[in-house]
Scaffold this motif. Structure first.
Motif, mmCIF file in Angstrom:
data_model
loop_
_atom_site.group_PDB
_atom_site.id
_atom_site.type_symbol
_atom_site.label_atom_id
_atom_site.label_comp_id
_atom_site.label_asym_id
_atom_site.label_seq_id
_atom_site.Cartn_x
_atom_site.Cartn_y
_atom_site.Cartn_z
ATOM 1 N N THR A 58 35.467 36.278 45.644
ATOM 2 C CA THR A 58 34.394 37.072 45.060
ATOM 3 C C THR A 58 33.062 36.411 45.386
ATOM 4 O O THR A 58 32.603 35.519 44.687
ATOM 5 C CB THR A 58 34.570 37.199 43.536
ATOM 6 O OG1 THR A 58 35.890 37.660 43.261
ATOM 7 C CG2 THR A 58 33.569 38.181 42.944
ATOM 8 N N SER A 63 33.494 40.593 51.049
ATOM 9 C CA SER A 63 34.326 39.735 50.198
ATOM 10 C C SER A 63 34.810 38.497 50.958
ATOM 11 O O SER A 63 34.738 38.436 52.187
ATOM 12 C CB SER A 63 35.540 40.521 49.711
ATOM 13 O OG SER A 63 36.452 40.739 50.789
ATOM 14 N N THR A 84 40.083 30.765 43.661
ATOM 15 C CA THR A 84 39.476 31.903 42.995
ATOM 16 C C THR A 84 39.837 31.997 41.526
ATOM 17 O O THR A 84 40.817 31.391 41.080
ATOM 18 C CB THR A 84 39.891 33.200 43.723
ATOM 19 O OG1 THR A 84 39.236 34.313 43.132
ATOM 20 C CG2 THR A 84 41.404 33.398 43.658
ATOM 21 N N HIS A 86 40.763 34.853 40.302
ATOM 22 C CA HIS A 86 41.694 35.986 40.229
ATOM 23 C C HIS A 86 43.150 35.524 40.216
ATOM 24 O O HIS A 86 43.602 34.854 41.133
ATOM 25 C CB HIS A 86 41.455 36.937 41.407
ATOM 26 C CG HIS A 86 40.086 37.523 41.408
ATOM 27 N ND1 HIS A 86 39.678 38.470 40.498
ATOM 28 C CD2 HIS A 86 39.003 37.268 42.185
ATOM 29 C CE1 HIS A 86 38.426 38.787 40.712
ATOM 30 N NE2 HIS A 86 37.984 38.061 41.733
ATOM 31 N N TYR A 91 45.406 40.124 44.808
ATOM 32 C CA TYR A 91 44.427 39.290 45.509
ATOM 33 C C TYR A 91 45.119 38.266 46.396
ATOM 34 O O TYR A 91 44.695 38.004 47.518
ATOM 35 C CB TYR A 91 43.499 38.578 44.524
ATOM 36 C CG TYR A 91 42.398 39.447 43.993
ATOM 37 C CD1 TYR A 91 41.249 39.664 44.741
ATOM 38 C CD2 TYR A 91 42.497 40.045 42.749
ATOM 39 C CE1 TYR A 91 40.226 40.474 44.256
ATOM 40 C CE2 TYR A 91 41.479 40.848 42.245
ATOM 41 C CZ TYR A 91 40.351 41.057 43.005
ATOM 42 O OH TYR A 91 39.336 41.852 42.524
#
Length: 125
Positions: A58, A63, A84, A86, A91
């Motif tokens: 992100t 991206s 990350t 996520h 992802y």
């Protein structure tokens, strides 16, 4: 000892500082470049040819997943570890499909990021 060159990509300066402190404590690892968006990540990769990229997914603009694709198009041997916030498997799957060598969440213990970097370094080219 061979010094391995690491590039970090994250849009938060405080987070990059944390990466830098953690990675610089590891013998044989050195930060050689930083970027805060996909465009500068690609340019810095081309300028510095790091051994491993630590990439957030992100980031502003394209991206991190797109940045992985772009870097891997330039250098099919590029080793990129996603780091990350996520947790979702979607992802992770997209990251690996784009060419990531590892995936670590930011809620993980710090040693997992180091292990992922070292794993990427030991992966056959």
């Amino acid at each position: 000892m061979i010094e391995r060159r690491i590039m970090i990509v994250d849009d938060h300066p405080v987070v990059r500082e944390g990466y830098r402190r953690l990675i610089d404590l590891q013998p044989g690892l050195r930060i050689v470049a930083e970027a805060d968006d996909a465009r500068s990540a690609y340019a810095r990769y081309r300028d510095t040819a790091p051994d491993v990229v630590v990439m957030d997914v992100t980031i502003p603009g394209a991206s991190g997943i797109e940045a992985i694709r772009h870097i891997r198009q330039y250098d099919r041997h590029a080793r990129i570890v996603v780091f990350t916030m996520h947790h979702g498997s979607a992802y992770a799957l997209k990251s690996f499909e784009a060419g990531a060598a590892g995936y670590v969440t930011k809620s993980s213990e710090p040693q997992y990021l180091i292990r992922a970097i070292l794993g990427a370094l030991s992966a056959a080219r």
